[in-house]
Structure formats: structure tokens, C-alpha cells
Motif scaffolding. Structure first.
Motif, PDB file in Angstrom:
ATOM      1  N   LYS A 182       0.834  -1.212   0.000  1.00  0.00           N
ATOM      2  CA  LYS A 182       0.000   0.000   0.000  1.00  0.00           C
ATOM      3  C   LYS A 182       0.862   1.253   0.000  1.00  0.00           C
ATOM      4  N   GLY A 183       0.534   2.158  -0.911  1.00  0.00           N
ATOM      5  CA  GLY A 183       1.235   3.428  -1.012  1.00  0.00           C
ATOM      6  C   GLY A 183       2.594   3.365  -1.673  1.00  0.00           C
ATOM      7  N   LEU A 184       3.033   2.188  -2.054  1.00  0.00           N
ATOM      8  CA  LEU A 184       4.356   2.041  -2.668  1.00  0.00           C
ATOM      9  C   LEU A 184       4.364   2.698  -4.050  1.00  0.00           C
ATOM     10  N   LYS A 185       5.277   3.630  -4.243  1.00  0.00           N
ATOM     11  CA  LYS A 185       5.438   4.258  -5.565  1.00  0.00           C
ATOM     12  C   LYS A 185       6.283   3.321  -6.424  1.00  0.00           C
ATOM     13  N   ILE A 186       5.624   2.570  -7.270  1.00  0.00           N
ATOM     14  CA  ILE A 186       6.309   1.519  -8.008  1.00  0.00           C
ATOM     15  C   ILE A 186       6.207   1.750  -9.506  1.00  0.00           C
ATOM     16  N   ARG A 187       7.353   1.685 -10.155  1.00  0.00           N
ATOM     17  CA  ARG A 187       7.344   1.805 -11.610  1.00  0.00           C
ATOM     18  C   ARG A 187       6.753   0.544 -12.211  1.00  0.00           C
ATOM     19  N   THR A 188       5.827   0.717 -13.142  1.00  0.00           N
ATOM     20  CA  THR A 188       5.314  -0.400 -13.930  1.00  0.00           C
ATOM     21  C   THR A 188       5.556  -0.097 -15.403  1.00  0.00           C
ATOM     22  N   GLN A 199      -2.941  -0.942  -8.593  1.00  0.00           N
ATOM     23  CA  GLN A 199      -3.943  -0.034  -8.037  1.00  0.00           C
ATOM     24  C   GLN A 199      -4.885  -0.785  -7.107  1.00  0.00           C
ATOM     25  N   THR A 200      -5.272  -1.984  -7.490  1.00  0.00           N
ATOM     26  CA  THR A 200      -6.152  -2.805  -6.665  1.00  0.00           C
ATOM     27  C   THR A 200      -5.501  -3.142  -5.333  1.00  0.00           C
ATOM     28  N   LEU A 201      -4.189  -3.323  -5.327  1.00  0.00           N
ATOM     29  CA  LEU A 201      -3.461  -3.629  -4.097  1.00  0.00           C
ATOM     30  C   LEU A 201      -3.185  -2.385  -3.253  1.00  0.00           C
ATOM     31  N   GLY A 202      -3.545  -1.220  -3.772  1.00  0.00           N
ATOM     32  CA  GLY A 202      -3.357   0.009  -3.010  1.00  0.00           C
ATOM     33  C   GLY A 202      -2.021   0.689  -3.218  1.00  0.00           C
TER      34      GLY A 202
END
Length: 345
Positions: A182-188, A199-202
Motif C-alpha cells: 500500500k502506497g508504494l510508488k512503483i514503476r510499472t 492499483q487494486t493492491l493500493g
């Protein structure tokens, strides 16, 4: 009185003979140069652009493809590899194929669904049991049908390549449960299936072209990224990331594509050589992935990363959290197709 010698016929002819001999020599040299240079002039350069380094699985595949094509066409076609996004990002390169300014690419599934939306089904989280299952699907009727769909987009898909199962790296915290994301700024990748899942995982998924990722990690614009071990090792992400979670959340295919404009200019015999080369390149790429899956964890641990691996029970918790996303995937791709993939042996 000084006698003046008047040139006779033989003397007057000497300059003419020299001039004729010089002309003949130049003509012979020109003819020789043409004969020597002929094969070189007839050679066609085939530019192959891809995002990753020359030492990556893409580079290995490109070298094998080049080897087969160079030999199979007696050097009439020669592949020139352009690694590390030298010809642009993946979308840019694919668009170059469509208009004929670039001949070929080895590309991830990141942008493929922008051109053939149906291909996004392969990116559904936890869809594939293992590498053998994924390869059986891609090499079988389902995968072959997907390859055929690219021709309508001005592209010829020769073979499915491979990156492997994707895992999460980040600098914020270790991940063991969906709450840890949750809230992790992750590059996809620029991939709607991946974005929906995070997004579903937050999490806060951030689509980003590969050339920007390392800088983003260094500057803290993003906390982490997700990629197979083949990419994590070859891109030296241990230099910028602390935590590695072996989540295996998504199987990541790749593809070997050529421009239809270029392809249509080949003879059937040369097309077969390019296709054979692509098949051998796929095998080389998969061998690289197998090696990375075998040795990558130990390598990254020795380079200082803190590594955790999700258990089957932990993966089940992620699947449960992703149920809303699965409902969207079923609407988009059809539950029948998803069930066919799951049932493939």
C-alpha cells in the motif's frame, strides 16, 4: 646553329600511348573495385532496437538472430543491434517498425497491448503456474493466434521471447502481505493489466519507459519497480534497490517483431531464414532466463540485497486481494480464454 629536333611519328605517339595506358589502368582498377565492393554494396543492414543492455537476454537473443541470418543469407542481410534504447523507447521503436524506419525489435509485453489489446491477457497476475506452463501456452495454438494478430498493425510477430516471472524491488520495506504494498510508488510498464493490479493492491503505480527508471530510483521519484531476475541482474538494480521480494506475480513474455514493410520485401526463402533465426533467438533467450532463475537470487544476495520469497499461502493472500481486478480482466478478455490458458498442460 642549334638543330631543332622535329618529333617523328613514334615520338609523337608516346604521350598518347601513356594516356591510353593510364586510362586502361584506371578502368581496370574501377572494374576491380566494383567487383570487390559488389557484395558489400548488395548487403542490407537490418536495424534491431531494444531497451535492455547488450549483455541482457535481449542482447543474447539478438546475437543469435544475427548469427543465423548472416549465415543463412550469405551476408546479404546483416543485423545491427541497437541496445539500451539507442533507437528510442519500446513504443517509439514499434511505431518505427510500422512506418518502416526501423526493421526489427525485441520487445517486452509492456506496450504490446497498445497495438493488439488481446495480448494483455498474458499479463494477468498469477495466471501461469510456472515457466513450463507459460511456454506451453505461448508455443501452442493460443500463442500462435496472438502472433497472427500483429499483421493488421503493420507488424510481423515471428516468435514469443521471454523475460520470466516478475518480482518486486524497492527501497522502502520488505514485502510479505498485500498491506506491505500500500502506497508504494512503483514503476510499472505502460501496461494496463499491471497498472490495474497494483492499483487494486493500493500501491501507486507509475508507468515509466525503461530509460527513465534508473534515474527515478536514484532520485527517489519512485520507491521501486518490478521485473524478472533476468532484468534485475543484467540492469544491476542491486546498486539502487535494497529489498527484493520473489513474488513471481506476473509472467512476462517478450516478442520478436519485424516491420511488415521490410518483411514484404524479402523473398520467401529469406523470410524463412529470418523466422528460423527468431526461433533460435527465442531458445537463447529462454536459456538466459533459466540461468537467471537458477543463479540470480544468489548473485543479488551477494550484492547486498535483502531477499524474501512469498510462500504459496502468501501468494494466495495476494490473489484474494486481487479479486476485483480479476473481475475486470474476465470482462475484458473473456473468462473462456482465461480458463483455456489455465487448463493448458
Amino acid at each position: 646553329m642549334i638543330a631543332t629536333r622535329i618529333p617523328g611519328p613514334a615520338t609523337r605517339a608516346e604521350p598518347a600511348r601513356k594516356s591510353a595506358n593510364l586510362a586502361a589502368s584506371l578502368a581496370a582498377l574501377a572494374l576491380g573495385t566494383t567487383l570487390v565492393a559488389g557484395p558489400a554494396l548488395a548487403q542490407t543492414e537490418v536495424n534491431v532496437g531494444f531497451a535492455l543492455a547488450a549483455t541482457s537476454h535481449y542482447g543474447v537473443a539478438g546475437e543469435k538472430w544475427k548469427e543465423v541470418v548472416d549465415a543463412g543469407t550469405d551476408g546479404r542481410y546483416s543485423l545491427t543491434l541497437h541496445p539500451s534504447s539507442a533507437l528510442g523507447g519500446e513504443r517509439d521503436v514499434i511505431e518505427g517498425l510500422q512506418i518502416g524506419t526501423i526493421e526489427a525489435t525485441i520487445v517486452s509485453s509492456g506496450t504490446l497491448s497498445s497495438f493488439v489489446p488481446e495480448v494483455g491477457v498474458f499479463d494477468i497476475p498469477f495466471l501461469f503456474r510456472d515457466l513450463n506452463h507459460a511456454r506451453a501456452v505461448l508455443d501452442g495454438p493460443i500463442g500462435e493466434a496472438m502472433l497472427a494478430k500483429f499483421e493488421d498493425q503493420g507488424l510481423v510477430a515471428l516468435a514469443w521471447g521471454e523475460q520470466g516471472f516478475r518480482h518486486i524491488t524497492n527501497n522502502r520495506n520488505a514485502i510479505a502481505t498485500p498491506a506491505d504494498v500500500k502506497g508504494l510508488k512503483i514503476r510499472t510498464m505502460e501496461n494496463p493489466v499491471h497498472i490495474t493490479a497494483f492499483q487494486t493492491l493500493g500501491a501507486a503505480p507509475t508507468p515509466m519507459a525503461w530509460p527513465e527508471v534508473i534515474v527515478g530510483l536514484q532520485q527517489g521519484t519512485i520507491d521501486g519497480q518490478e521485473n524478472p531476475l533476468s532484468v534485475i541482474t543484467s540492469a544491476h538494480l542491486s546498486e539502487t534497490q535494497k529489498y527484493l521480494t520473489l513474488s513471481g506475480h506476473v509472467y512476462s513474455p517478450a516478442m520478436i517483431l519485424v516491420s511488415k514493410m521490410f518483411w514484404d520485401g524479402l523473398t520467401p526463402e529469406d523470410q524463412e531464414v529470418f523466422r528460423k533465426g527468431a526461433i533460435e533467438a527465442k531458445a537463447a533467450m529462454r536459456a538466459f532466463v533459466d540461468a537467471a532463475e537458477t543463479n540470480g537470487e544468489a548473485q543479488l544476495k551477494s550484492e547486498g540485497m535483502e531477499i524474501t520469497k512469498l510462500s504459496d499461502e502468501q501468494k494466495a493472500a495476494f490473489r484474494e486481494a486481487l479479486k476485483p481486478a480479476y473481475a475486470e480482466y474476465a470482462k475484458k478478455y473473456g473468462q473462456d480464454l482465461i480458463d483455456q490458458i489455465i487448463a493448458t498442460k
